[in-house]
Design a protein around this motif. Structure first.
Motif, PDB file in Angstrom:
ATOM      1  N   LEU A 190     -63.835 -28.176  86.146  1.00 18.16           N
ATOM      2  CA  LEU A 190     -63.735 -28.327  87.710  1.00 18.16           C
ATOM      3  C   LEU A 190     -64.075 -29.599  87.797  1.00 18.16           C
ATOM      4  CD1 LEU A 190     -65.111 -26.795  90.485  1.00 18.16           C
ATOM      5  CD2 LEU A 190     -66.500 -28.462  89.997  1.00 18.16           C
TER       6      LEU A 190
ATOM      7  N   GLY B 177     -55.895 -28.336  92.549  1.00 16.80           N
ATOM      8  CA  GLY B 177     -56.238 -27.723  91.156  1.00 16.80           C
ATOM      9  C   GLY B 177     -55.327 -28.043  90.160  1.00 16.80           C
TER      10      GLY B 177
ATOM     11  N   VAL C 164     -59.115 -19.373  91.846  1.00 19.69           N
ATOM     12  CA  VAL C 164     -59.610 -19.023  90.478  1.00 19.69           C
ATOM     13  C   VAL C 164     -60.099 -17.586  90.585  1.00 19.69           C
ATOM     14  CG1 VAL C 164     -61.484 -19.393  88.578  1.00 19.69           C
ATOM     15  CG2 VAL C 164     -60.017 -21.251  89.520  1.00 19.69           C
TER      16      VAL C 164
ATOM     17  N   VAL D 159     -62.671 -23.665  81.111  1.00 18.20           N
ATOM     18  CA  VAL D 159     -62.810 -24.045  82.695  1.00 18.20           C
ATOM     19  C   VAL D 159     -63.216 -25.346  83.009  1.00 18.20           C
ATOM     20  CG1 VAL D 159     -63.949 -23.242  84.508  1.00 18.20           C
ATOM     21  CG2 VAL D 159     -63.591 -21.477  82.813  1.00 18.20           C
TER      22      VAL D 159
ATOM     23  N   LEU E 280     -69.651 -22.498  86.549  1.00 16.54           N
ATOM     24  CA  LEU E 280     -68.533 -22.662  85.599  1.00 16.54           C
ATOM     25  C   LEU E 280     -68.777 -21.713  84.434  1.00 16.54           C
ATOM     26  CD1 LEU E 280     -67.803 -25.641  87.080  1.00 16.54           C
ATOM     27  CD2 LEU E 280     -67.154 -26.264  84.733  1.00 16.54           C
TER      28      LEU E 280
ATOM     29  N   PRO F 229     -65.054 -20.696  94.390  1.00 16.12           N
ATOM     30  CA  PRO F 229     -64.265 -20.444  93.202  1.00 16.12           C
ATOM     31  C   PRO F 229     -62.613 -20.962  93.736  1.00 16.12           C
ATOM     32  CG  PRO F 229     -64.892 -18.267  94.035  1.00 16.12           C
ATOM     33  CD  PRO F 229     -65.640 -19.387  94.647  1.00 16.12           C
TER      34      PRO F 229
ATOM     35  N   TRP G 234     -59.931 -27.054  90.545  1.00 16.77           N
ATOM     36  CA  TRP G 234     -60.391 -26.001  89.625  1.00 16.77           C
ATOM     37  C   TRP G 234     -59.083 -25.636  88.519  1.00 16.77           C
ATOM     38  CZ3 TRP G 234     -64.715 -23.249  88.210  1.00 16.77           C
ATOM     39  CH2 TRP G 234     -65.832 -23.051  89.058  1.00 16.77           C
TER      40      TRP G 234
ATOM     41  N   TYR H 104     -70.381 -23.310  93.081  1.00 20.73           N
ATOM     42  CA  TYR H 104     -68.927 -23.752  94.063  1.00 20.73           C
ATOM     43  C   TYR H 104     -68.143 -22.597  94.464  1.00 20.73           C
ATOM     44  CZ  TYR H 104     -69.626 -28.032  91.036  1.00 20.73           C
ATOM     45  OH  TYR H 104     -70.130 -28.952  90.495  1.00 20.73           O
TER      46      TYR H 104
ATOM     47  N   ALA I 184     -59.217 -22.492  85.290  1.00 12.68           N
ATOM     48  CA  ALA I 184     -59.677 -21.670  84.520  1.00 12.68           C
ATOM     49  C   ALA I 184     -58.658 -21.143  83.627  1.00 12.68           C
ATOM     50  CB  ALA I 184     -60.384 -20.868  85.416  1.00 12.68           C
TER      51      ALA I 184
ATOM     52  N   HIS J 275     -62.482 -29.561  95.935  1.00 13.91           N
ATOM     53  CA  HIS J 275     -62.835 -29.394  94.578  1.00 13.91           C
ATOM     54  C   HIS J 275     -61.604 -28.731  93.616  1.00 13.91           C
ATOM     55  CE1 HIS J 275     -66.428 -30.645  95.227  1.00 13.91           C
ATOM     56  NE2 HIS J 275     -67.243 -29.434  95.684  1.00 13.91           N
TER      57      HIS J 275
END
Lengths: 375, 661
Positions: B598, B605, B343, B596, B470, B340, B581, B338, B583, B579
């Motif tokens: 996703l 996020g 992140v 983490v 991930l 990031p 995220w 992915y 983390a 997407h």
């Protein structure tokens, strides 16, 4: 003497022939017991015993009536056989795709078995009346060939390939007894490949061809096709070979009692015997058959008339070819053709036929010192 | 004396001798053949005939069990019974009718079974009719009882025991556990060529696929034993007395059971992580112990039921799985790359700090965009004057564009590489993607002459050609939180014999110490705490006073798609949503775990992934490792595993019943 119907001289009785037949039958029944005991059908050996006893009694009756009376009704006997063959085609019972049997209640009777003996009687009658000082010419073969051919065609109609084959072999054997011209000999020899080709192309069933092919494959590569059509031959060879010198012992074999040889009671009893009794037993049994056939030739040579000689050689040749084809099959030197081993294979028709043959042999044997007769 | 023609025997006289010779020679051939078969080759044939009657029956080895960190059974072997037949000996009349009755089959099932039998029986010269075939796998208890009771009436029918794999938690951790199915030709060949595999695979054997079942196949499998029995051609055993006669040597070899495996996964945590993700069709999460790299939970949704996969799928089920747009077969924690997104920003920050390019107090102004080389690089909005702390808390792109310009792509890549990006983590149980950290060299190689500083700007905020998994993010954040030790993530804790004797214990594997000073890491960690706690933080909406979490949100752009034929508007919007995220590590003081999350196509996020991460953290410290208890993974004594009770069905969140006793 000539006029008496019933034989009455003890010193001429052929104890040797009776002894050999008794020995083979007894071993055969014991061997059948071995094939059946583990499969849960041990009563089959008893059935066989009944047939042997019944056949034995019949053979004595056949033996004590002077065979000159049979000679008189020789063609009649042959004709009756032909009529039976025709009737079986019309009224017979179909089993496994072929019409070979008359079914009378539990009892199934196979006229083609009987025909082998009746053919011998018919041929003997013809040759009895047709002596030749010079070589037998081609036209002299015509009537015997026709008699054999008629029986063969009817048997092939059923179809019963093995018995048809046997008829032609018996015909050859008897003809070899006579004096033939060079041309006649060549004609007989040449007819063999022709019959083989015609038989393969028109008469043999696929499964029969398959067995011949698998025999050939097994010959070329013994490991190939072990589970398919080559199973019987392969398992039979394993059974025989595994007997080694002295065998595994009675009732200790694997081929019969453990079902590795289907059809072992009719086609493969020898394999079971060879496995359990080893080379000593198997070679001994082979010797008994050899002795029996040699004895037939001896009876033929001692007979004082042509009818008796041809009968003895004819019956001897029936036994010989049965033994040759069966042993060749079970030892893997011939294709698997369903052919019984005389008095060793299970089966009422087969036992009765051979017993009838022995009756005739015994008859010829015990009348050997009688002066020849005319009509 | 006159001799009538009929008595003229001279024609025959000379023939008898030739007949005798012919007969004698023929019989000589037979005796010769007998001697050849019995005397010369008898030994070989004897062996063959013994092999004919000796059947070697395999005794299956019991496959090792798989336990979670707390000793809950995650995979075990259950007894199972298969109805077998030797077609030749089955009585297709009354016997078969009786069998159908005892098994309680309906007409269709009975027809199917009789067709199968007849297929083997149809050719009387085909010896496959003597082979054992299986008719009913995994018989029901009442079927078993009925068949055993009336076995006498069922010629050619038998029952054999075959252990069956059972996964009490079904799809809860199926990507980690994997499943089993029949070996194929390649598996057999591979095993045959591999000297280390003593017990070669045979057709019909099961082999582990995916996950632990696959990667620890050699440990779990054990070695099958055998038992020789004497049979006739029907496959029926002979009496003992006869058997002993034909069976000279040892008649049995006990199987060696496979090893048990204890994972670092905690099923209870795995479950609650799944639940936290339950609102999202396609999402994944990893929870890791930051102090040793052990994986506590690895969730990939949607997932497959290991039991169903092992039992075999119907064509419909198979198609449904392959056509599922959310890719249930893929382990998204390790196999999916992915972008990031933000992140990644901490690692850009490390590069800039460690190379002395910025100090924490340096200020950059964000007017909502950054102009470079005639191109506009956007931020979410105008953030105004930003320090490093502000930029991480509010996820300001402009601040990081400035950093990127000064730091350069290769230096960012170097620090990212130290934290394990761009390399496989070595987690091992499933195929892993390596991710990608672009460098100048990478651009020269893949896009010659096209490198622009703009690529560096995108890389700094985790876009462009930067890709991660991930698992990489989890290990990198663990390193960040534990003072700079990068561990190799591990999922197996211990391998032991069924009696509890230790075969192998897995110690933490340190990959490296990252060359980032404690000061820089403290600065970044402080900012990450602010992401959730600070009112301006991007994840503040997920703040929960029950648990302190330090994390970084990310919103990774996806490749924009035009609307395809057949897509509904909802599908179209879904596919084009970024997407989400999150983390994180928790708790903020003395962190223990990295979490983490996703959410594919989840959107922002902070709004969609952070609540999931915080929820997992909250419940972890509430239910799994309450603060007053010893925190992580107190090793459970091995002897507890004896007398394990397998939970039959348990999807409740806390699974008290699944605990071993």
């Amino acid at each position: 003497m000539a006029g008496s119907l019933v034989y009455n001289r003890r010193e001429e009785f052929d104890w040797v022939l009776v002894g050999v037949v008794f020995l083979i039958s007894t071993i055969g029944i014991l061997n059948l017991y071995s094939t059946g005991v583990a499969s849960g059908a041990p009563e089959l050996y008893l059935t066989q015993l009944y047939w042997v006893v019944l056949g034995g009694i019949g053979s004595f009756i056949v033996a004590i009536i002077d065979y000159k009376h049979y000679e008189r009704y020789g063609y009649f006997a042959y004709g009756a056989g032909i009529i039976l063959l025709i009737m079986v085609l019309v009224f017979g019972k179909e089993v496994g795709g072929s019409v070979r049997w008359f079914a009378i209640g539990e009892f199934r009777f196979q006229p083609s078995e009987l025909m082998k003996v009746l053919l011998v009687v018919g041929l003997a009658k013809y040759l009895h009346h047709d002596p030749k000082a010079e070589g037998r010419k081609l036209e002299d073969l015509f009537v015997p060939a026709l008699m054999t051919g008629l029986a063969m065609v009817l048997i092939l109609k059923e179809p019963d390939l093995g018995t048809a084959l046997l008829c032609i072999l018996v015909f050859f054997s008897i003809m070899m007894l006579t004096r033939l011209t060079f041309r006649s000999t060549m004609a007989l020899l040449l007819s063999t490949p022709i019959v083989a080709i015609v038989g393969w192309s028109y008469l043999m069933k696929d499964y029969q061809k398959q067995r011949v092919i698998s025999f050939w494959n097994l010959f070329v590569d013994p490991e190939a096709d072990k589970l398919g059509a080559g199973w019987h031959a392969n398992q039979s060879i394993i059974a025989i070979g595994s007997g080694e010198v002295t065998g595994k012992g009675y009732l200790q074999g694997t081929a019969g009692p453990h079902h590795f040889l289907p059809e072992c009671r009719t086609d493969f009893p020898f394999s079971v015997f060879a496995e359990e009794h080893g080379f000593l037993g198997a070679a001994g049994l082979v010797f008994l058959y050899l002795f029996l056939i040699m004895w037939c030739i001896r009876i033929a040579s001692q007979s004082r008339d042509r009818f008796g000689s041809v009968i003895a050689v004819g019956i001897g040749s029936i036994i010989f070819w049965h033994v040759v084809i069966n042993l060749g099959m079970v030892m893997g030197i011939m294709p698997v053709v369903g052919m019984t081993l005389p008095l060793f294979s299970y089966g009422g028709s087969s036992v009765l036929t051979f017993m009838l043959g022995f009756g005739l042999l015994l008859n010829v044997s015990i009348h050997r010192y009688r002066r020849s007769y005319g009509t | 004396m006159h001799i009538s023609p009929r008595n003229e025997l001279s024609e025959f006289r000379r023939r008898y001798r030739w007949m005798r010779v012919f007969v004698f020679l023929t019989f000589l051939v037979f005796v010769g053949r007998l001697a050849y078969l019995q005397l010369i080759n008898g030994g070989d044939y004897h062996k063959k005939s013994v092999n004919n009657v000796i059947r070697t029956v395999s005794l299956p080895a019991v496959r090792g069990r798989i336990f979670d960190a707390k000793g809950r059974v995650m995979a075990t072997s259950m007894p199972s019974h298969t109805l077998v037949a030797i077609p030749h000996y089955v009585d297709m009349g009354e016997g078969f009718a009786r069998l159908v009755e005892l098994l309680g089959l309906d007409e269709q099932e009975a027809q199917k079974m009789s067709d199968k039998l007849n297929d083997y029986r149809k050719d009387s010269h085909d010896m496959r009719r003597f082979q054992q075939i299986s008719l009913v796998e995994n018989m029901a208890p009442e079927q078993l009882a009925a068949v055993k009771a009336y076995h006498d009436e069922l010629a050619g029918i038998d029952v054999v025991d075959e252990p069956r794999r059972y996964y009490p938690y079904g799809e809860i951790a199926s990507h980690v556990i994997g499943y089993m199915n029949e070996v194929n030709g390649d598996d057999i060949t591979r095993a045959t060529e591999n000297e280390n595999i003593v017990d070669k695979y045979r057709a019909g054997d099961l082999i582990g696929r995916k996950g632990i079942e696959h990667s620890f196949e050699a440990d779990l499998r054990g070695v099958r034993g055998w038992k020789k029995k004497v049979v006739d051609a029907r496959g029926l055993a002979l009496s003992k007395e006869k058997a002993e006669n034909l069976l000279p040597d040892a008649s049995m070899q006990e199987p060696i059971p496979g090893y048990d495996i204890t994972l670092t996964i905690d099923v209870a945590l795995q479950k609650l992580a799944r639940q936290a993700l339950s609102g999202h069709p396609s999402a994944s999460a990893v929870v890791m112990n930051i102090h040793d790299g052990s994986i506590l939970a690895a969730v990939s949704r949607p997932s497959l039921d290991s039991n169903k996969m092992t039992a075999g799928l119907t064509y419909e089920e198979h198609d449904a799985i392959n056509e599922n747009p959310y890719r249930p077969r893929i382990d998204k924690t390790v196999y999916e790359n992915y972008f990031p997104g933000s992140v990644f920003k901490p690692f850009t920050a490390f590069a800039a700090l460690e190379e002395g390019i910025v100090t924490p107090d340096d200020v950059f102004n964000c007017s909502g965009f950054h102009e470079f080389g005639g191109r506009i690089f956007k931020c979410t909005h105008a953030h105004g004057d930003m320090t490093l702390y502000d930029a991480l808390v509010q996820s300001c792109n402009v601040y990081f564009y400035n950093l990127a310009e000064m730091t350069g792509m290769d230096r960012i890549a170097r620090y990212a590489g130290e934290f394990g990006f761009g390399q496989k983590t070595g987690v091992g149980y499933n195929t892993e993607a390596a991710g990608q950290i672009p460098t100048r060299e990478w651009y020269d190689k893949n896009f010659p002459g096209q490198f622009r500083i703009g690529h560096t700007l995108n890389a700094a905020i985790g876009q462009g050609n930067t890709k991660v998994t991930l698992m990489q993010v989890a290990t990198a954040y663990s390193a960040m939180a534990n003072g700079g030790t990068l561990y190799q993530p591990q999922v197996v804790k211990r391998i032991e014999t069924p009696d509890g004797e230790e075969v192998k214990s897995f110690q933490p594997i340190i990959k490296r110490r990252v060359s980032v000073g404690k000061h820089s890491m403290d600065l970044v960690m402080e900012a990450l705490a602010g992401v959730v706690e600070d009112e301006k933080g991007t994840a503040h909406s997920a703040y929960n006073e029950a648990v302190s979490v330090a994390g970084k949100t990310g919103t990774a752009q996806v490749v924009k798609q035009s609307r395809k034929k057949g897509d509904t508007m909802a599908e179209f919007y879904y596919k084009n949503r970024d997407h989400a995220w999150f983390a994180s590590v928790a708790p903020v003081e003395n962190p223990e775990i990295a979490i983490v999350v996703l959410v594919e196509h989840g959107g922002a996020g902070g709004e969609h992934a952070a609540p999931v991460g915080v929820e997992i953290a909250r419940r972890y410290f509430d239910e799994i490792a309450p603060r007053h208890e010893a925190p992580l993974l107190a090793d459970s004594p091995a002897d507890k595993k004896k007398d394990v009770k397998v939970p039959v069905e348990d999807t409740s969140p806390t699974t008290a019943s699944a605990h071993k006793h």
